[in-house]
Scaffold this active site. Sequence first.
Site, short mmCIF file in Angstrom:
data_model
loop_
_atom_site.label_atom_id
_atom_site.label_comp_id
_atom_site.label_asym_id
_atom_site.label_seq_id
_atom_site.Cartn_x
_atom_site.Cartn_y
_atom_site.Cartn_z
N GLU A 304 -30.74 0.86 22.79
CA GLU A 304 -32.04 1.09 23.45
C GLU A 304 -31.88 1.98 24.67
O GLU A 304 -32.72 2.85 24.94
CB GLU A 304 -32.67 -0.25 23.84
CG GLU A 304 -33.06 -1.13 22.67
CD GLU A 304 -34.07 -0.45 21.76
OE1 GLU A 304 -34.97 0.25 22.27
OE2 GLU A 304 -33.97 -0.63 20.53
N ASP A 390 -27.76 5.51 18.28
CA ASP A 390 -26.59 4.84 17.71
C ASP A 390 -25.31 5.52 18.16
O ASP A 390 -24.32 4.85 18.52
CB ASP A 390 -26.67 4.84 16.18
CG ASP A 390 -27.62 3.78 15.63
OD1 ASP A 390 -28.08 2.94 16.42
OD2 ASP A 390 -27.89 3.80 14.41
#
Length: 461
Positions: A304, A390
């Site tokens: 996040e 990611d």
Amino acid sequence: MDFLHSGLAAIQRHLAFVAVDPIDWKFYVQAFSWTVTLFESYLLLRQYPLYSKTSPPESLARHIGQEDFEKSQKYGKDKAQFALFSKLFSQCIDSAMLQYGFYAWCWKAAGSILGKFGYGGDYEILQSIVFSFTMYLLSSLPTLPLSVYSTFVLEERHGFNKVTPGLFISDLLKGWLIAFVLGAPFLAAFLYIFQWAGDRFVPWLMGFMISFQFIMVILYPTVIQPLFNKLTPLSDGELRSRVEGLAGKLHFPLKHLYEIDGSKRSSHSNAYFFGLPWSKHIVIFDTLMQQSKPEEVEAVLAHELGHWYYLHPTKMMAISQIHIFSILALFPAFLHAPPLLRSFDFPKAVAARPPTIVAFLLFQMILTPMEAFISIGMNAVSRHFEWEADRFACELQDRLKEESMTDMGDRLGRALITLHVKNLSTVWVDWLYSAYHHSHPTLTERLKALESFQAKRAKKE
């Protein structure tokens, strides 16, 4: 500013035919909306056979047990059946309302309601507000049983629902109340800008809508969210220490770290952040903390924070503003188009001076096929951002020179698997269905990418 208005005027000259040509817009909207619905139904039918597979993809076989896989297949199949019925049912309702003059009736009904209180047709903004909420409430009633079935049958059957009938009704009434309390002043300001700025409304309306979005960033967590869920400061412990340590090392402007009682309504889990550029808040679902270890939750939050680091929310907002600007640039031609309203059963007296809210509603219906294509592009951008976030988590060790983060990619992979297993997410996904519907890559794609990121890092070492 003159250059902008000159460009917008040129667009309107090319669309001048809208105001004079007797085009059967109702037919086109019916055809457009049914085409989109049938295409989406086709995508569901492409996806549906995958729920009959008896084993997970080879790359996931070592991560997902057979029992969990079978549960996810049953859940996916039930959701697909319900989605297909819901889509066709909702389209039939929308098509009937369109065909039999529902919107014209709502405008007339709004005028009648105001007339009983001594307000005439000169109060266009007030009538537009009554029209909007009459239309919103009446159009939502036919699909209310679908929400009841989804919550109390579908989600209940698969062990996710935590909502009681009382809570369901309470949430529904709160939603309607919030829609009125926030929607009425927003709509009034929205329409006033049209009256005040005339055909040069585009830049002023853009400024207003951007300002409203910033206001909502403040209002949602402080006023709206507490009406539905309880946010409490995350208790001291390993997870809080990990999150605060990570935020500090990345210079993330963390102001509050919350736990939210997501389990009050569902067993699904998530985590997110929100706030202004200089003051951010992280929210972690209690279900996520129950399902994953602290180091895995930290990896989810590292992902996040990757979105924050790469300015993904800001970029998405910029893209959405370009999208909104494009829509508003096309709208003036439809705002002054009596034939548009006449084709949707509005009387000549109303069509002669088209109410802004009515013209805008019908204009949005005309844009239905274009919006379907745009959603595909937006999903592609979103998936690209997910890859970047990611990769950011995998590269944290290099960025922060922290040996303790060497396994961040592995932790994120384990967390993603847990999220998919606990949420019974589908692991077999048709590529075209995914391209149209999914804002995130599939689990298989993300795990392969994580392995690739880590392999590249290992080669550099």
